[in-house]
Design an enzyme around this catalytic site. Sequence first.
Site, short mmCIF file in Angstrom:
data_model
loop_
_atom_site.label_atom_id
_atom_site.label_comp_id
_atom_site.label_asym_id
_atom_site.label_seq_id
_atom_site.Cartn_x
_atom_site.Cartn_y
_atom_site.Cartn_z
N HIS A 47 32.89 30.48 99.38
CA HIS A 47 32.51 29.07 99.28
C HIS A 47 31.76 28.64 100.53
CE1 HIS A 47 36.38 28.99 101.38
NE2 HIS A 47 36.05 27.80 101.86
N HIS A 102 32.23 26.58 103.08
CA HIS A 102 32.77 26.19 104.38
C HIS A 102 32.30 27.15 105.47
CE1 HIS A 102 36.25 23.50 102.85
NE2 HIS A 102 35.13 22.84 103.05
N ASP A 107 33.66 28.41 108.02
CA ASP A 107 34.49 29.55 108.41
C ASP A 107 34.41 30.67 107.38
OD1 ASP A 107 35.89 27.92 106.62
OD2 ASP A 107 37.82 28.71 107.23
N HIS A 108 33.59 30.45 106.35
CA HIS A 108 33.38 31.50 105.35
C HIS A 108 31.91 31.91 105.23
CE1 HIS A 108 37.49 31.52 103.64
NE2 HIS A 108 37.50 30.33 104.23
N HIS A 165 39.59 24.21 95.48
CA HIS A 165 39.30 24.08 96.91
C HIS A 165 38.12 23.17 97.22
CE1 HIS A 165 39.70 24.96 101.10
NE2 HIS A 165 38.48 25.45 101.16
N ASP A 169 39.35 30.69 99.75
CA ASP A 169 40.33 29.61 99.82
C ASP A 169 40.48 29.05 98.41
OD1 ASP A 169 40.30 30.08 102.45
OD2 ASP A 169 39.38 28.21 103.07
N GLU A 204 44.35 34.18 100.71
CA GLU A 204 44.52 33.33 101.89
C GLU A 204 45.97 32.91 101.97
OE1 GLU A 204 44.38 29.46 102.26
OE2 GLU A 204 43.82 28.83 100.24
N HIS A 241 43.76 34.90 106.54
CA HIS A 241 43.51 33.47 106.68
C HIS A 241 44.81 32.69 106.81
CE1 HIS A 241 41.75 29.51 105.84
NE2 HIS A 241 40.58 30.05 106.04
#
Lengths: 834, 618
Positions: free
Chosen positions: B68, B70, B72-73, B157, B178, B203, B429
């Site tokens: 996705h 975000h 951090d991904h 999410h 996530d 996660e 995660h």
Amino acid sequence: MMCHQVLQGLRLLALTLPELEAPLRGSVIRRVLGPLEGLVREGRRAVALMDVLLATYRSGPCDSRLVSLMASMLNSQNPSDAALCAAATLHPETCPPGLRQKVVAVLLGPLQMVTGVTLLDWTNDRHTDQQTDHRHTDRQTDHRHTDQQTDHRHTDRQTDHRHTDQQTDHRHTDQPADHRHTDQPTDHRHTDQQTDNRHTDRDHRQTDHRQTDEDHKQTDEDHRQTDEDHRQTDTDQDRQTEGRSSLSLLLDHLNHKPSCISLLCVSVSSAPYVTDMDSSASVILAVVSLLRICNGHSPSPESKAAIGCSKASTNLIGCSKVQRCCLDSLASLSTCPGAVERVVEVFHVLVQNLQNPDSDPTVLQKNYQAMLRWLSVSAEPNSLADLVTEDLLPVLKKRVCVVTDLLPVLKKRVCDVRWEVRDSTLEFLGQLCEALSCTVTPILLEALCDQESYVRASAISALARTLPLSDQQGEPGNQTQEQTLGQLLDILSQDSEGFPRRAVVQFFISWLKTHPSSSSSSSLCSVLSLGSTDLDWEVKVHTLELVELLMEETLPGHQESELGSAPPPYGGSGGTNLLTHTDLTHPYAVTPSQPSPLLTHTPTELTHPYAVTPSQPSPLTHTHPTDTHTHPTHTPLTHTPPTHTHPTTSVVCGLSRLVELGVVTALLNGLFDCDRPVALKACSLLLRLRDAVCPSRSLGKGAMTTDDTTVATVTFDLRGQVWEREVTRKLQEKRGSDWVKESREVGCDRPNKNRDSDRTDGAGSEACDRSTGKSVCEGSARVCEVLWSLGLEERQSVLSQSSDHVQNSPLSLLEDILNATDTSHTDEVIVDCY
Amino acid sequence: MPEIKVTPLGAGQDVGRSCILVSIGGKNIMLDCGMHMGFNDDRRFPDFSYITQQGRLTEFLDCVIISHFHLDHCGALPYMSEMVGYDGPIYMTHPTKAICPILLEDFRKITVDKKGETNFFTSQMIKDCMKKVVPLNLHQTVQVDDELEIKAYYAGHVLGAAMVQIKVGSESVVYTGDYNMTPDRHLGAAWIDKCRPDILISESTYATTIRDSKRCRERDFLKKVHETVERGGKVLIPVFALGRAQELCILLETFWERMNMKAPIYFSTGLTEKANHYYKLFITWTNQKIRKTFVQRNMFEFKHIKAFDRSYADNPGPMVVFATPGMLHAGQSLQIFKKWAGNEKNMIIMPGYCVQGTIGHKILNGQKKLEMENRQTVIEIERCEPGCCHLSLEVKLQVEYMSFSAHADAKGIMQLIRMAEPRNMLLVHGEAKKMEFLKDKIEQEFTINCFMPANGETTTVITNPSVPVDISLNLLKREMALGGPLPDPKKPRTMHGTLIMKDNSLRLVSPEQALKELGLNEHQLRFTCRVQLQDPHSDPDTLSRIYTHLKSVLKGYTIQHLPDGTVMVESIVIKVSSSAEEPNTKVLLLSWSYQDEDLGSFLSTLLKKGLPSGLSSM
């Protein structure tokens, strides 16, 4: 497979060896060489192992043991492993000289085999090859029954199977003793061969030997004789076996799709690094034929493509991974000496790629990149052609044809359904037109309405590259140009995405560079006002870059020499109506020959609100500044010897033109922006502007000339700006403190008057009395005064601190540490990420 | 034995910088390529040199999959593809592909704003990276190459979040990214097939928490906003452009509508408007309720929420403002915060994570006095004297933290395991301590192995591949004709046939068919065996005795006494002979075909015991 710990150990070794100092390094190498040898002998051929060997080789004096280890790594019977090891030797500058030839052979072998283009001079190898082939066909004709397999070894094994079966059968019928006993050997056989089968991929030389031995044993009577002959020359046969198996293994690999693709990728990617003067042309040809194969064309009939590779070529059809590798290496091969010979072939295949409807977007992008590189190749021989050979001429003619072939395909590609393709094509079109000095404006204009913002942005950037060309070529499209500018301004004001808006501002930057003293400052005005209030910070930064350019062009500081040599004609042609934003040409632009209608000495003629309004010297200009910074850039005025043109007047003109374009407003928009990079840029530009045009008051009141005061009277409009209140307040503060100082120093009665008028600030046009030196009236303010009042130096020093300076300061760290001791509720804060 | 290797380069016992390498069936896949919000140095991005020393990422990796948008991904993606160098395919869903560049641009802006960040990816690099992206549809199997296939499942999410199933041959891995197992205001709950993967990589952000219902938190949020607005205060909600902002907007919009409230709600930048545009565009990815009401009214077309102009911040009276960025470290949200911080009537609601050192982090920790250097924005508000370098800002406004993050809690994770029925479980995660707890719980409840590798640590799972074999129809029919119980998937059953391994396929066919296909002659195997027997009768008599004996023992078998001096039991032939020297020592010759091996062995053992004495010879 190598176990995890060994791999980790090897990795660690490869990383640490180059870092070690001499004595330690030596002892480490001595210690590890044995185990490494063991690993190689066991048939472990991982790249990590090669990395260690290379690291050892690089870091110490050459050891013959080491080189022989590396050589045996390259002799790995798994072509993929060998190729990876060979590719690893290419990266560092050092490759053991003795291994170079082997490395080249390992890397180019697969390419040669698939494409049939002769790349390697394998005289020795070929000898073995031929012999091996002989043996192969011999055995095949004898044993083959129905299957016509390309995989020879497979056929062999099958035949063997049958033999064993039959033999066992015989035994059964002959000896009807205990069945269990007779049964077992058969089973054994089977499992044996299965393991062999499985092992061949991993590959050990021993296994292979064993297998060949087995083969030998099982061959029929007819062959026994030949086999014995072979055994007589033992070493010779060894080499043959190796040659045979390495080639057939390579063939095996190429016929198996995944390994074929990865092997060829390594081979093609390393091709540019192993190419020398002589071979470059054929390497290019090989890469081109590989690309053709990927497009579904069978290898050219005249090239003797390796027999049995037909499966390999079907594997490659439409394989974008190989295509990308090919195009990358083709691009780097364009600088090779042999490139000129192959221009036509290369262009042909590149156009073919473009025409192929199945081409992947990433392939097309690489295709464009390669094309650009090759365009520069083909451009060079233009001049060389006459000198070098006559033969090249037809080649060049063909090349031109190819380029003209290109346009229809590109037109189609601009309308591709995939935005990636459209975008790459537009980027390419821009670069192509720049390289070939031609224009494709209609196509680009059409793309301005694309639904994907990236594509719109690319179209605008391409326009920026081609528009100057259309001017030079004297195209009659003045009207189209106006239209284009209008369209771009629409995009700047209306487009919902940042990328096209950024591109528009950049377009105007490059446009201003090629069209100095641009004919339509109305567009520039709009760009500045729209751009400086844009939502996107990069649009704002680009707008400030445009401002910088305008300042350089307009202010005399940068063109002192031109100032002296080409005095602008000041004429009386100016009139009030000319001050509207229709056709403003600055006299100090690069082409100053045109008469400027704008400028005039008689201020009374000017009624425009921004216009120069000479007035009595303001008392403010005589005061000392509160801050006593030294300015790195000197006021150009103090350096320029007076020429017959009046420098101050030129400064006045410049400044008033800048005000008119909205430069000052744009700069202040930037200064008060909440994005730090924007504010910083604006601040430094304002500083430059102040130093360039505003009389430096640190010289003391005696140094102030009447000309300076003229500059000081240039005003600009504050009304309706977000920062109006802020600037007004600053001005008042400044004036207040100045007055205090001045009254201390001079103690005359004039400041009283001044203070009175301050109180009636903005009361009406009457307050704008020249005698009082009032500079804020009816929402307009004097540029110089504002510039001096903003405390720019201080702002600059604050702004040049990065936005994380607070969090990086020791104080902040202390606070965080103190707070961290009480972490009862922070748990969830940290966890609640994103 | 085949094995699957999983190595986290990021998110191993940690939150942030998700990047997991999976080696399965000879294929190497990178799952997510994120950055760490908590670091500004090298630790920000995953260590790609782990994969290869010489920068041959393209050769090593078969594909990259992004779950996705975000950061951090996906935050390290342009760095990896354009700066380290990767030319292979990158897979993500359509919404992720559309929204990813927005967030990357946002991130780039924040980073460039910091000092010394010159060597950072450019807009052009983001675009070039996005050009390598192949979009995925939900539940569509995508063939990466001949052997590797991937399939995306809905993960909740955020908009466009997906779980992916990676399959090579019979081995498979599922990576959740996530996910959220409870539907929220604009998104549905995660869902997956009972796909029984070899490893489920999940996660574990809320590994130990059972979260209270989201409704409660929402009610709490609305109550606080309502109270502040009622007493004439201003509410600041610092948000990142996408995700939570949309959810809160829907929440406030409906609340304003219901309560007939008049105070204005503003959105600070054009960025979020564009984000809303994407939510409208990808309406199919939102939850059922939004999709249903879409026909009458688009939930993302807000009546009460208007664009914000910076001059509005000074307006008197109550208002609610959504401003970026979410951590109060720069830009508009910080500017507004400084203006409003001094008034205790005002409130700030932090709906998400704040990196240490940011103003957001400080005020969440309860700091009431912030030391700030003299920035222009401060001068503007505080009118401090030029030359003063420090200024402290009193924080009098109310500070509220509200977690709206949409991760699965411990219950949700267990629920997903029940859905997918994995053979092994791997946690990423999350924090090590909490993972440990969940790991124990999973191992207890499901009796499967659960791993939680740290960054750079490799977990190896041996798989037991089930090899599918095609069975010919003839053989099946024959098996059916033999009778017996009908095929039952839960009961293994023996079946005879010939296995043909050819051209990468396995087929089980009848022996006749195999012979025909391979062009081979059939050879009959017969087993023979001699049994010595002491029987004082003539040879024919002994044979008759044997016949009688077998007749009595083997009921229901066809036993024939043939005139040529043999006894046949089914296909087994029995002959009797004796030498002239020892007429009483009979040698019985048994011969049988391999099909009757069982019976043959039985007979030989039986006859070795001798014949019972009371047998008559016919």
